[in-house]
Design a protein around this motif. Structure first.
Motif, PDB file in Angstrom:
ATOM      1  N   GLU A  36       0.806  -1.229   0.000  1.00  0.00           N
ATOM      2  CA  GLU A  36       0.000   0.000   0.000  1.00  0.00           C
ATOM      3  C   GLU A  36       0.840   1.281   0.000  1.00  0.00           C
ATOM      4  O   GLU A  36       0.600   2.175  -0.789  1.00  0.00           O
ATOM      5  CB  GLU A  36      -0.945   0.009   1.206  1.00  0.00           C
ATOM      6  CG  GLU A  36      -2.125  -0.953   1.093  1.00  0.00           C
ATOM      7  CD  GLU A  36      -3.190  -0.496   0.090  1.00  0.00           C
ATOM      8  OE1 GLU A  36      -3.148   0.669  -0.344  1.00  0.00           O
ATOM      9  OE2 GLU A  36      -4.055  -1.326  -0.251  1.00  0.00           O
ATOM     10  N   ASP A  37       1.796   1.373   0.887  1.00  0.00           N
ATOM     11  CA  ASP A  37       2.613   2.587   0.975  1.00  0.00           C
ATOM     12  C   ASP A  37       4.058   2.350   0.553  1.00  0.00           C
ATOM     13  O   ASP A  37       4.926   3.207   0.759  1.00  0.00           O
ATOM     14  CB  ASP A  37       2.586   3.139   2.413  1.00  0.00           C
ATOM     15  CG  ASP A  37       1.248   3.783   2.740  1.00  0.00           C
ATOM     16  OD1 ASP A  37       0.529   4.184   1.808  1.00  0.00           O
ATOM     17  OD2 ASP A  37       0.917   3.881   3.940  1.00  0.00           O
ATOM     18  N   ALA A  38       4.313   1.183  -0.045  1.00  0.00           N
ATOM     19  CA  ALA A  38       5.685   0.864  -0.449  1.00  0.00           C
ATOM     20  C   ALA A  38       6.082   1.660  -1.694  1.00  0.00           C
ATOM     21  O   ALA A  38       5.232   2.012  -2.519  1.00  0.00           O
ATOM     22  CB  ALA A  38       5.825  -0.636  -0.713  1.00  0.00           C
ATOM     23  N   ILE A  39       7.347   1.964  -1.794  1.00  0.00           N
ATOM     24  CA  ILE A  39       7.847   2.604  -3.019  1.00  0.00           C
ATOM     25  C   ILE A  39       9.124   1.907  -3.475  1.00  0.00           C
ATOM     26  O   ILE A  39       9.801   1.225  -2.697  1.00  0.00           O
ATOM     27  CB  ILE A  39       8.127   4.124  -2.846  1.00  0.00           C
ATOM     28  CG1 ILE A  39       9.316   4.393  -1.918  1.00  0.00           C
ATOM     29  CG2 ILE A  39       6.902   4.866  -2.332  1.00  0.00           C
ATOM     30  CD1 ILE A  39       9.757   5.859  -1.957  1.00  0.00           C
ATOM     31  N   LEU A  40       9.406   2.059  -4.743  1.00  0.00           N
ATOM     32  CA  LEU A  40      10.686   1.621  -5.294  1.00  0.00           C
ATOM     33  C   LEU A  40      11.527   2.879  -5.387  1.00  0.00           C
ATOM     34  O   LEU A  40      11.258   3.755  -6.204  1.00  0.00           O
ATOM     35  CB  LEU A  40      10.478   0.964  -6.653  1.00  0.00           C
ATOM     36  CG  LEU A  40       9.806  -0.412  -6.525  1.00  0.00           C
ATOM     37  CD1 LEU A  40       9.051  -0.778  -7.775  1.00  0.00           C
ATOM     38  CD2 LEU A  40      10.854  -1.473  -6.180  1.00  0.00           C
ATOM     39  N   ALA A  41      12.514   2.977  -4.517  1.00  0.00           N
ATOM     40  CA  ALA A  41      13.231   4.245  -4.332  1.00  0.00           C
ATOM     41  C   ALA A  41      14.535   4.279  -5.103  1.00  0.00           C
ATOM     42  O   ALA A  41      15.301   3.318  -5.091  1.00  0.00           O
ATOM     43  CB  ALA A  41      13.504   4.475  -2.851  1.00  0.00           C
TER      44      ALA A  41
END
Lengths: 412, 412
Positions: free
Chosen positions: B220-225
């Motif tokens: 849900e709040d994960a990102i690929l940074a």
């Protein structure tokens, strides 16, 4: 008027500058701090990138533009997307030579004098630390940021967008200090900060000293900071102690502050009386011209840029930063056709308070060919970033959206 | 069970370790990346401070404790008061040797495979950048942070408080990626990330690969940074691309991510099956033990510390950091008598969202003598930081307030 006390004349601060500016023959002993490196740099061709000066050699070299040893700008391509500007990428603009590193050898011993309060007193940094701690995120921006876009080429560093950053300061609130001193004395209308730079002997201190007055209300959210972005405040940014006045241009944030005074009038220092004023083009600055204090609403695009490599046609993420000085920014619009049509951008990332900038982005379809990208911010007080700059003799406070346009070419 | 795949065994990653762990005779060609420096370091006495390894030589040396070339902690005295942990002070804990710097030479060329979605696809980092940008502030904390306070001395790095930092990540939301791939395929219950470290030949990849599964909702709040604190993500922290799962312990934030899969079951990788599980003391880890995923509510004091120099009697500013994992922290109480009486602390500085930590402070009168300072945090879900640690074989998730006490002596 001296060419040294105001921000509009960038200095390499060589011996020759000082002699020319003061009209005095200064002894070599009075010139400690003025490096031969700076002289050598001044002699170098303008085309060759200048190296970082020793006091700032910890900066990220390939992210910076070195105008002179005391004027160092961040490249437009290097702002990133993470709200905070790392200290290694924060611009530098010093009005006087950086003090000797000895002043940060024993930080706790630094002394601040407080005047214009009911109980004037001096405090060591150690004592200030015991009075409380606060942390505030501010846009630190040089008064002359954007001067490089003035076609009139005002004297002074031709900054583009990079004499600005968004950073976190920690220290003691000025309010707590005032409280400890029994309150502001009656009849005071200004807060006046004095920098601790060593001045050469035999010169009228008022002609060189970095001393700035601002409206009394500025103390409300001001802090005396000993920390920048989680580390002890570097010498290059005013360590061991700096006055941070959120929403005010850089020069008002006094480095190496040694005196904080509440005063009934503005200081007589030249940097206040004649420097940093919005003066009509072609005129001499006068104390009647408005002082450069609060920053006006402003934004600029940070990506894509013309030099970002090849852009392909299609959906394109356009992003940038926006802030409103003493007001939070509430809206950013972006145009890909130089301001004919506008699209509302979204803010992303953490909101670090009204004095911080916000990151914005909008995804627009870009077709093959040339596009002029511009952004326009509005603050919570309803101020809208203007199309045109406010013309002024020294190139201060440029927030024109037209001046900050980015021209990009999309491949077919 | 291998001593290599789980965080509880810190590795200097020498040839001997690999040979011992795999039981295989590996050719020298298969060992690129395992430095002789590490071997030399292992041979050095424990008392001598170890130097920073080459891949992390840009860290602030005097702020760090180098346990080994792959386990580097921040000193408790170096957290600062400004919310964000500068990248130069962020801890390092690598499960495998850091890949060659060649992988960050052309960041845009890095490829991520997406599986377990309706339309599986591969994306270059350049393509990911065109899909949108988001920025999130998280506490990154090693699962074993605080292990050093276990009297049982579990094997693994004896971290105290410094295997943690609060940093800003920017990249593309996993949600946007899922949307671009037509949604998660039916029947999937986990999000599984796979690290791109090069594995030695001739070894069962599952025994070494850094591949972690977590509950599907974690996307849900994960990102690929691709960015950390405003700069391109350093190799040492997983650049060019890292999976950031806000609120989850460090190991779940997969470095150099090469594959993101939605799966119906957890990966069979040893690091998941047997590693990072809350196992009863004295037992062998089993896949039935709870996995180390979400971080529990926690706080610790960062100042004053015993080694902070002489403390004078009187009003003393006590400060620290507090966070709640996937919940915001809502309350911190501080005690100066080891937990007998408590005082509510105030949060200060910017609130960077529920996954960030908050800085807290309280000013208390300290008399001459010894004091035991402790802090206790409560999150918005009502979880209270416990007095006692959850005993477990490998020393994970220590959030005991008693363990994190600071003993200070105030001068007479």
């Amino acid at each position: 008027m001296s060419s040294h006390s105001s921000e509009k004349q960038p200095q390499s601060l060589t011996r020759r500058h000082w002699l020319a500016g003061t009209g005095l023959a200064l002894s070599a002993a009075g010139l400690s701090g003025f490096s031969k490196t700076a002289m050598a740099q001044a002699a170098a061709t303008a085309a060759a990138p200048k190296p970082l000066p020793p006091f700032a050699n910890w900066k990220t070299a390939d992210a910076m533009i070195v105008h002179s040893s005391s004027t160092i700008e961040l490249k437009r391509s290097a702002f990133g997307s993470s709200v905070i500007t790392p200290s290694e990428k924060l611009f530098i603009r010093n009005n006087l030579p950086t003090p000797d590193a000895a002043i940060v050898a024993d930080r706790d011993a630094w002394v601040l004098q407080v005047e214009g309060v009911k109980k004037p007193a001096s405090f060591s940094l150690k004592q200030l630390r015991a009075m409380g701690v606060e942390s505030v995120t501010t846009v630190l921006q040089c008064s002359g940021n954007g001067r490089g876009f003035f076609p009139s080429k005002p004297s002074g560093t031709p900054w583009q967008v990079g004499a600005a950053g968004c950073v976190v300061w920690s220290g003691v609130p000025v309010k707590a200090l005032i409280e400890a001193c029994g309150g502001v004395a009656d009849g005071m209308a200004f807060m006046t900060g004095t920098g601790g730079e060593k001045l050469p002997e035999g010169v009228d201190p008022k002609s060189l000293i970095v001393e700035r007055s601002m409206p009394l209300k500025a103390f409300e959210d001001a802090i005396l900071a000993w920390e920048l972005n989680g580390s002890p405040l570097p010498l290059a940014h005013g360590g061991p102690l700096r006055l941070i006045v959120p929403g005010y241009t850089g020069v008002n944030n006094i480095k190496y502050i040694k005196r904080l005074a509440f005063t009934s009038t503005q200081t007589e220092a030249k940097i206040q009386k004649h420097g940093y004023r919005i003066t009509a083009a072609g005129q001499e600055s006068s104390p009647n011209d408005p002082s450069v204090w609060e920053m006006p609403v402003k934004s600029w695009i940070t990506a894509p840029l013309a030099d970002n490599g090849e852009l392909s046609a299609g959906q394109t993420v356009i992003q940038g930063v926006a802030f409103g000085g003493v007001h939070a920014v509430k809206l950013v619009e972006v145009s890909a056709d130089g301001g004919k049509s506008w699209h509302k951008a979204r803010f992303f990332g953490p909101d670090m308070g009204k004095y911080a900038w916000r990151q914005f982005s909008v995804t627009l379809p870009l077709s093959a060919g040339a596009h002029k990208l511009v952004s326009r911010a509005t603050d919570t007080a309803g101020n809208v970033q203007p199309e045109q700059r406010l013309e002024n003799a020294h190139g201060y406070n440029n927030n024109s959206w037209a001046d900050h346009a980015v021209s990009v070419t999309v491949a077919a």
